[in-house]
Scaffold this motif. Structure first.
Motif, PDB file in Angstrom:
ATOM      1  N   THR A   3     -25.813  -9.526  -7.815  1.00  0.00           N
ATOM      2  CA  THR A   3     -25.640  -9.556  -9.256  1.00  0.00           C
ATOM      3  C   THR A   3     -25.738  -8.116  -9.733  1.00  0.00           C
ATOM      4  O   THR A   3     -26.322  -7.260  -9.062  1.00  0.00           O
ATOM      5  N   GLY A   4     -25.147  -7.826 -10.895  1.00  0.00           N
ATOM      6  CA  GLY A   4     -25.216  -6.466 -11.393  1.00  0.00           C
ATOM      7  C   GLY A   4     -24.380  -6.277 -12.624  1.00  0.00           C
ATOM      8  O   GLY A   4     -24.022  -7.249 -13.311  1.00  0.00           O
ATOM      9  N   THR A   5     -24.048  -5.031 -12.909  1.00  0.00           N
ATOM     10  CA  THR A   5     -23.232  -4.695 -14.069  1.00  0.00           C
ATOM     11  C   THR A   5     -22.188  -3.660 -13.689  1.00  0.00           C
ATOM     12  O   THR A   5     -22.408  -2.817 -12.814  1.00  0.00           O
ATOM     13  N   LEU A   6     -21.044  -3.736 -14.367  1.00  0.00           N
ATOM     14  CA  LEU A   6     -19.942  -2.791 -14.195  1.00  0.00           C
ATOM     15  C   LEU A   6     -19.636  -2.142 -15.536  1.00  0.00           C
ATOM     16  O   LEU A   6     -19.559  -2.825 -16.566  1.00  0.00           O
ATOM     17  N   ASN A   7     -19.440  -0.832 -15.525  1.00  0.00           N
ATOM     18  CA  ASN A   7     -19.031  -0.129 -16.738  1.00  0.00           C
ATOM     19  C   ASN A   7     -17.507  -0.118 -16.795  1.00  0.00           C
ATOM     20  O   ASN A   7     -16.851   0.494 -15.956  1.00  0.00           O
ATOM     21  N   MET A   8     -16.938  -0.810 -17.780  1.00  0.00           N
ATOM     22  CA  MET A   8     -15.490  -0.958 -17.863  1.00  0.00           C
ATOM     23  C   MET A   8     -14.812   0.217 -18.557  1.00  0.00           C
ATOM     24  O   MET A   8     -13.593   0.240 -18.677  1.00  0.00           O
ATOM     25  N   SER A   9     -15.584   1.202 -19.027  1.00  0.00           N
ATOM     26  CA  SER A   9     -15.022   2.350 -19.734  1.00  0.00           C
ATOM     27  C   SER A   9     -15.229   3.632 -18.942  1.00  0.00           C
ATOM     28  O   SER A   9     -16.320   3.889 -18.444  1.00  0.00           O
ATOM     29  N   GLN A  63     -19.477   0.464 -21.588  1.00  0.00           N
ATOM     30  CA  GLN A  63     -19.086  -0.924 -21.796  1.00  0.00           C
ATOM     31  C   GLN A  63     -19.481  -1.727 -20.552  1.00  0.00           C
ATOM     32  O   GLN A  63     -18.639  -2.124 -19.747  1.00  0.00           O
ATOM     33  N   TRP A  64     -20.783  -1.945 -20.401  1.00  0.00           N
ATOM     34  CA  TRP A  64     -21.308  -2.599 -19.224  1.00  0.00           C
ATOM     35  C   TRP A  64     -21.150  -4.120 -19.327  1.00  0.00           C
ATOM     36  O   TRP A  64     -21.497  -4.719 -20.344  1.00  0.00           O
ATOM     37  N   LYS A  65     -20.621  -4.710 -18.258  1.00  0.00           N
ATOM     38  CA  LYS A  65     -20.416  -6.150 -18.202  1.00  0.00           C
ATOM     39  C   LYS A  65     -21.098  -6.712 -16.953  1.00  0.00           C
ATOM     40  O   LYS A  65     -21.031  -6.111 -15.875  1.00  0.00           O
ATOM     41  N   PRO A  66     -21.749  -7.865 -17.070  1.00  0.00           N
ATOM     42  CA  PRO A  66     -22.432  -8.451 -15.908  1.00  0.00           C
ATOM     43  C   PRO A  66     -21.442  -9.043 -14.905  1.00  0.00           C
ATOM     44  O   PRO A  66     -20.354  -9.508 -15.280  1.00  0.00           O
ATOM     45  N   PHE A  67     -21.825  -9.020 -13.637  1.00  0.00           N
ATOM     46  CA  PHE A  67     -20.996  -9.626 -12.598  1.00  0.00           C
ATOM     47  C   PHE A  67     -21.875 -10.336 -11.579  1.00  0.00           C
ATOM     48  O   PHE A  67     -23.061 -10.063 -11.431  1.00  0.00           O
ATOM     49  N   THR A  68     -21.259 -11.254 -10.860  1.00  0.00           N
ATOM     50  CA  THR A  68     -21.821 -11.833  -9.642  1.00  0.00           C
ATOM     51  C   THR A  68     -20.758 -11.683  -8.570  1.00  0.00           C
ATOM     52  O   THR A  68     -19.553 -11.690  -8.864  1.00  0.00           O
ATOM     53  N   SER A  69     -21.186 -11.536  -7.321  1.00  0.00           N
ATOM     54  CA  SER A  69     -20.193 -11.303  -6.272  1.00  0.00           C
ATOM     55  C   SER A  69     -20.678 -11.786  -4.927  1.00  0.00           C
ATOM     56  O   SER A  69     -21.877 -11.950  -4.689  1.00  0.00           O
ATOM     57  N   GLN A  70     -19.715 -11.993  -4.051  1.00  0.00           N
ATOM     58  CA  GLN A  70     -19.973 -12.222  -2.634  1.00  0.00           C
ATOM     59  C   GLN A  70     -19.047 -11.310  -1.847  1.00  0.00           C
ATOM     60  O   GLN A  70     -17.846 -11.226  -2.144  1.00  0.00           O
ATOM     61  N   GLN A  71     -19.610 -10.631  -0.875  1.00  0.00           N
ATOM     62  CA  GLN A  71     -18.849  -9.670  -0.078  1.00  0.00           C
ATOM     63  C   GLN A  71     -18.954 -10.027   1.397  1.00  0.00           C
ATOM     64  O   GLN A  71     -20.048 -10.279   1.905  1.00  0.00           O
ATOM     65  N   ASP A  84     -18.065 -11.108 -16.332  1.00  0.00           N
ATOM     66  CA  ASP A  84     -18.062 -11.778 -17.636  1.00  0.00           C
ATOM     67  C   ASP A  84     -17.611 -10.782 -18.702  1.00  0.00           C
ATOM     68  O   ASP A  84     -18.422 -10.061 -19.295  1.00  0.00           O
ATOM     69  N   MET A  85     -16.308 -10.765 -18.958  1.00  0.00           N
ATOM     70  CA  MET A  85     -15.746  -9.821 -19.915  1.00  0.00           C
ATOM     71  C   MET A  85     -16.175 -10.155 -21.338  1.00  0.00           C
ATOM     72  O   MET A  85     -16.659  -9.315 -22.078  1.00  0.00           O
ATOM     73  N   PHE A  86     -15.963 -11.407 -21.730  1.00  0.00           N
ATOM     74  CA  PHE A  86     -16.370 -11.911 -23.033  1.00  0.00           C
ATOM     75  C   PHE A  86     -16.858 -13.334 -22.830  1.00  0.00           C
ATOM     76  O   PHE A  86     -16.640 -13.934 -21.778  1.00  0.00           O
ATOM     77  N   ALA A 129     -22.092   6.863 -14.012  1.00  0.00           N
ATOM     78  CA  ALA A 129     -22.245   5.638 -13.222  1.00  0.00           C
ATOM     79  C   ALA A 129     -21.295   4.563 -13.734  1.00  0.00           C
ATOM     80  O   ALA A 129     -21.041   4.459 -14.936  1.00  0.00           O
ATOM     81  N   TYR A 130     -20.780   3.750 -12.801  1.00  0.00           N
ATOM     82  CA  TYR A 130     -19.902   2.650 -13.212  1.00  0.00           C
ATOM     83  C   TYR A 130     -20.247   1.331 -12.512  1.00  0.00           C
ATOM     84  O   TYR A 130     -19.680   0.294 -12.847  1.00  0.00           O
ATOM     85  N   PHE A 131     -21.184   1.369 -11.573  1.00  0.00           N
ATOM     86  CA  PHE A 131     -21.532   0.162 -10.826  1.00  0.00           C
ATOM     87  C   PHE A 131     -23.017   0.188 -10.498  1.00  0.00           C
ATOM     88  O   PHE A 131     -23.523   1.186  -9.984  1.00  0.00           O
ATOM     89  N   VAL A 132     -23.714  -0.901 -10.816  1.00  0.00           N
ATOM     90  CA  VAL A 132     -25.097  -1.082 -10.375  1.00  0.00           C
ATOM     91  C   VAL A 132     -25.202  -2.509  -9.845  1.00  0.00           C
ATOM     92  O   VAL A 132     -24.924  -3.476 -10.568  1.00  0.00           O
TER      93      VAL A 132
END
Length: 291
Positions: free
Chosen positions: A92-98, A103-111, A127-129, A276-279
């Motif tokens: 789980t984490g956040t991505l900066n879309m700018s 413009q940090w947005k939360p994400f979940t992922s599997q790699q 989760d964009m909106f 930073a753009y990914f945490v």
């Protein structure tokens, strides 16, 4: 029928359409990920005609390596640790879309990661909106890089695929994240280490025509604190610019008999400073081992 009833009918129809679109998008996205995962599996090296690789870590192979590299392997691996063949990492984490703002947005992922031939597939939902998720794939498969992003799994907002700088950038991610599958960094697995100073060393990895050298920095405990590339392609609109890139690793914990970082952060080193753009925070990690 009154106008309020008409409004209710229209709203209900739109809600039904939105739900149907999300369901259809999820199915289409699952099909896409399934196909690309198949490509990842098909690209595995079966071992025939290849030089023999050890199946366990032997501490004797550390002789002659730069001092900080020796400390790292002795800190995170135990002698006899089986070599990792694949890893599955949930985050789980956040991505900066700018590229310029926040413009940090939360994400979940599997790699999913395989170590021979080096490759990975990162499957994320951002989760964009409210009620409007984006599906994202970031991958390096059979020497090719890929980035795909689709709103609701249907509407394409980004799609790049190929070799050159695209492949180089994705292979760089595989290499920088190898602290999550640390046996992939051993000399016996094809990595060459060169001394820089008492707290850092350069590591070189080759996959087909793509060769990378990254700077690994180590903390006082001997653990990888950051990985840096002097040049990686960053998207700016429809263009790509080459910028220094930095991947920070922290919060090491024992997992599956190895000491692994639970937090990763990626950043571009822009002229105005570090951006930073990914945490990401690991919630679960599993490994399949060579036998």
């Amino acid at each position: 029928m009154t106008w309020l009833m008409w409004v209710g009918v229209v709203v209900a129809a739109l809600m039904i359409a939105a739900v149907a679109l999300r369901v259809a998008g999820a199915v289409r996205w699952a099909d896409l990920i399934r196909a690309h995962t198949g490509e990842l599996e098909a690209a595995r090296v079966n071992g025939k005609g290849q030089p023999p690789f050890p199946t366990r870590f032997d501490a004797r192979e550390l002789v002659g390596l730069p001092a900080p590299v020796q400390r790292f392997f002795r800190a995170v691996l135990k002698d006899g640790q089986p070599i990792i063949a694949e890893a599955t990492i949930e985050m789980t984490g956040t991505l900066n879309m700018s590229a310029t703002g926040e413009q940090w947005k939360p994400f979940t992922s599997q790699q999913r990661v395989v170590t021979r031939r080096p490759g990975f597939l990162w499957n994320a939902q951002v989760d964009m909106f409210s009620g409007l998720p984006a599906r994202v794939e970031d991958s390096y498969i059979a020497g090719q890089g890929r980035l795909v992003a689709k709103l609701m799994g249907v509407f394409t907002v980004a799609h790049v695929h190929g070799g050159g700088e695209i492949a180089r950038g994705e292979f760089m991610r595989y290499f920088a994240e190898a602290a999550w599958y640390p046996t992939a960094l051993l000399p016996s697995q094809g990595v060459r280490w060169d001394a820089v100073d008492e707290a850092s060393a350069n590591a070189t990895m080759v996959d087909g025509p793509v060769a990378l050298t990254l700077l690994f920095r180590f903390d006082d405990a001997g653990l990888i604190s950051s990985v840096r590339a002097e040049s990686r392609g960053a998207g700016v609109g429809k263009d790509m610019v080459m910028l220094p890139w930095d991947c920070g690793l922290s919060d090491y914990r024992w997992q599956n008999g190895m000491l692994l970082p639970m937090t990763g952060e990626a950043a571009w080193m822009r002229p105005e400073g570090r951006k930073a753009y990914f945490v990401g925070h690991v919630t679960k990690i599993s490994h399949a081992l060579l036998k």
